[in-house]
Design a protein around this motif. Structure first.
Motif, short mmCIF file in Angstrom:
data_model
loop_
_atom_site.label_atom_id
_atom_site.label_comp_id
_atom_site.label_asym_id
_atom_site.label_seq_id
_atom_site.Cartn_x
_atom_site.Cartn_y
_atom_site.Cartn_z
N THR A 9 0.88 -1.24 -0.05
CA THR A 9 -0.02 0.11 -0.07
C THR A 9 0.85 1.27 -0.03
OG1 THR A 9 -0.12 -0.05 2.23
CG2 THR A 9 -1.90 -1.10 1.08
N LEU A 10 0.26 2.18 -0.56
CA LEU A 10 1.16 3.61 -0.57
C LEU A 10 0.74 4.38 0.55
CD1 LEU A 10 0.37 4.57 -4.50
CD2 LEU A 10 2.54 3.64 -3.54
N THR A 11 1.60 5.17 0.94
CA THR A 11 1.41 6.31 2.09
C THR A 11 0.41 7.27 1.31
OG1 THR A 11 3.34 7.55 1.68
CG2 THR A 11 3.41 5.68 3.24
N ALA A 12 -0.29 7.95 2.20
CA ALA A 12 -1.34 9.01 1.64
C ALA A 12 -0.41 10.03 1.15
CB ALA A 12 -2.27 9.44 2.75
N PRO A 13 -0.96 10.68 0.11
CA PRO A 13 -0.18 11.88 -0.45
C PRO A 13 -0.49 13.03 0.51
CG PRO A 13 -1.60 10.84 -2.38
CD PRO A 13 -1.94 10.16 -0.90
N ASP A 14 0.44 13.92 0.36
CA ASP A 14 0.28 15.17 1.22
C ASP A 14 -1.21 16.12 1.17
OD1 ASP A 14 2.67 14.69 2.42
OD2 ASP A 14 3.65 16.28 0.70
N ASN A 15 -1.62 15.92 -0.10
CA ASN A 15 -2.98 16.83 -0.25
C ASN A 15 -3.96 15.87 -1.09
OD1 ASN A 15 -1.47 16.43 -2.54
ND2 ASN A 15 -1.65 18.51 -3.54
N VAL A 16 -4.23 14.49 -0.54
CA VAL A 16 -4.90 13.60 -0.80
C VAL A 16 -6.50 14.35 -0.75
CG1 VAL A 16 -5.41 12.54 1.43
CG2 VAL A 16 -5.85 11.16 -0.76
N ILE A 17 -7.29 13.98 -1.78
CA ILE A 17 -8.56 14.59 -1.70
C ILE A 17 -9.52 13.56 -0.88
CG2 ILE A 17 -10.57 14.87 -3.33
CD1 ILE A 17 -8.53 15.25 -5.70
N ASP A 18 -10.32 14.52 -0.14
CA ASP A 18 -11.07 13.65 0.96
C ASP A 18 -12.04 12.58 0.35
OD1 ASP A 18 -13.82 15.22 1.29
OD2 ASP A 18 -12.40 16.51 0.64
N GLU A 19 -12.52 11.70 0.95
CA GLU A 19 -13.28 10.75 0.42
C GLU A 19 -14.85 11.32 -0.28
OE1 GLU A 19 -14.00 6.95 2.90
OE2 GLU A 19 -11.91 6.69 3.21
N GLN A 20 -15.28 12.29 0.42
CA GLN A 20 -16.55 12.76 -0.08
C GLN A 20 -16.01 13.65 -1.51
OE1 GLN A 20 -19.53 12.09 1.62
NE2 GLN A 20 -20.67 13.31 0.29
N THR A 21 -15.47 14.38 -1.24
CA THR A 21 -15.25 15.05 -2.58
C THR A 21 -14.71 14.08 -3.89
OG1 THR A 21 -14.39 16.90 -1.21
CG2 THR A 21 -13.76 16.99 -3.46
N MET A 22 -13.88 13.09 -3.38
CA MET A 22 -13.60 12.13 -4.50
C MET A 22 -14.85 11.44 -4.94
SD MET A 22 -10.54 11.18 -5.85
CE MET A 22 -9.94 10.03 -6.74
N SER A 23 -15.91 11.25 -4.34
CA SER A 23 -17.17 10.50 -4.77
C SER A 23 -17.68 11.41 -5.67
CB SER A 23 -17.88 10.19 -3.36
OG SER A 23 -17.31 9.23 -2.55
N LYS A 24 -17.69 12.64 -5.32
CA LYS A 24 -18.50 13.72 -6.08
C LYS A 24 -17.61 13.95 -7.58
CE LYS A 24 -20.09 16.50 -2.45
NZ LYS A 24 -20.10 17.39 -1.59
N ILE A 25 -16.28 13.96 -7.40
CA ILE A 25 -15.42 14.01 -8.68
C ILE A 25 -15.78 12.64 -9.45
CG2 ILE A 25 -13.02 13.91 -9.51
CD1 ILE A 25 -12.33 15.64 -6.97
N ALA B 224 -3.20 11.49 -8.04
CA ALA B 224 -2.44 10.81 -7.05
C ALA B 224 -3.42 10.27 -5.89
CB ALA B 224 -1.67 11.95 -6.49
N SER B 225 -4.61 10.99 -5.76
CA SER B 225 -5.37 10.62 -4.88
C SER B 225 -6.20 9.24 -5.39
CB SER B 225 -6.55 11.87 -4.60
OG SER B 225 -5.94 12.76 -3.94
N TYR B 226 -6.36 9.18 -6.48
CA TYR B 226 -6.92 8.10 -6.95
C TYR B 226 -6.35 6.78 -6.87
CZ TYR B 226 -9.76 5.00 -10.23
OH TYR B 226 -10.36 3.90 -10.60
N LYS B 227 -4.84 7.07 -7.12
CA LYS B 227 -3.84 5.83 -7.03
C LYS B 227 -3.78 5.51 -5.64
CE LYS B 227 0.96 4.90 -7.90
NZ LYS B 227 2.14 5.19 -8.60
N PHE B 228 -3.77 6.51 -4.66
CA PHE B 228 -3.81 6.19 -3.13
C PHE B 228 -5.04 5.26 -2.77
CE2 PHE B 228 -5.50 7.43 0.83
CZ PHE B 228 -4.64 6.77 1.74
N TYR B 229 -6.21 5.80 -3.13
CA TYR B 229 -7.38 5.45 -2.73
C TYR B 229 -7.66 3.72 -3.60
CZ TYR B 229 -9.34 9.53 -0.43
OH TYR B 229 -9.45 10.19 0.58
N VAL B 230 -7.00 3.49 -4.52
CA VAL B 230 -7.28 2.36 -5.17
C VAL B 230 -6.33 1.34 -4.34
CG1 VAL B 230 -6.37 0.82 -7.39
CG2 VAL B 230 -7.83 3.05 -7.53
N THR B 231 -5.21 1.83 -3.87
CA THR B 231 -4.47 0.78 -2.88
C THR B 231 -5.07 0.37 -1.72
OG1 THR B 231 -2.94 2.46 -2.33
CG2 THR B 231 -2.45 1.51 -4.27
N ASN B 232 -6.17 1.16 -1.44
CA ASN B 232 -6.74 0.98 -0.13
C ASN B 232 -8.08 0.66 -0.38
OD1 ASN B 232 -4.87 1.93 1.99
ND2 ASN B 232 -4.66 3.56 0.37
#
Length: 119
Positions: A22-38, A84-92
């Motif tokens: 698993t990757l570590t969270a990027p510094d400015n990862v998009i929060d889950e709620q916003t990521m869902s909307k995107i 970067a956020s998508y890549k992080f979430y896909v690994t979690n």
């Protein structure tokens, strides 16, 4: 039908990634709620651009890129941060499942509102 199109690739991706580190969270990862909307908006523009009747693939790609740029502006982000956020979430997987559950809820709510407006 939309559920099958989303969950099959998501399941395959999650299965593959479950076997990797698993990757570590990027510094400015998009929060889950916003990521869902995107993601809901991205899926909508993918559907919209696939229905465009441009003869050339390049024209469709240009149209998609412009629509995607508008989504990024709407959520005050850019494609680099989004990817970067998508890549992080896909690994979690747990996070990604929560995100896609919310994404499907958003899309379903949009569809219900659209049906009510037709009546």
């Amino acid at each position: 039908m939309l559920t099958k199109k989303i969950f099959l690739p998501l399941g395959i991706i999650l299965a593959i990634i479950a076997c990797t580190n698993t990757l570590t969270a990027p510094d400015n990862v998009i929060d889950e709620q916003t990521m869902s909307k995107i993601l809901a908006d991205i899926h909508l523009i993918e559907a919209k651009s696939s229905r465009l009747s441009f003869q050339a693939y390049d024209s469709t790609k240009v149209a998609y890129n412009e629509l995607e740029r508008r989504v990024m502006v709407k959520y005050k982000t850019d494609t680099t941060r989004y990817k970067a956020s998508y890549k992080f979430y896909v690994t979690n997987p747990e996070s990604m499942i929560r995100i896609y559950d919310e994404t499907l809820k958003i899309l379903k709510d949009m569809e219900e509102k659209r049906k009510k407006l037709r009546k």
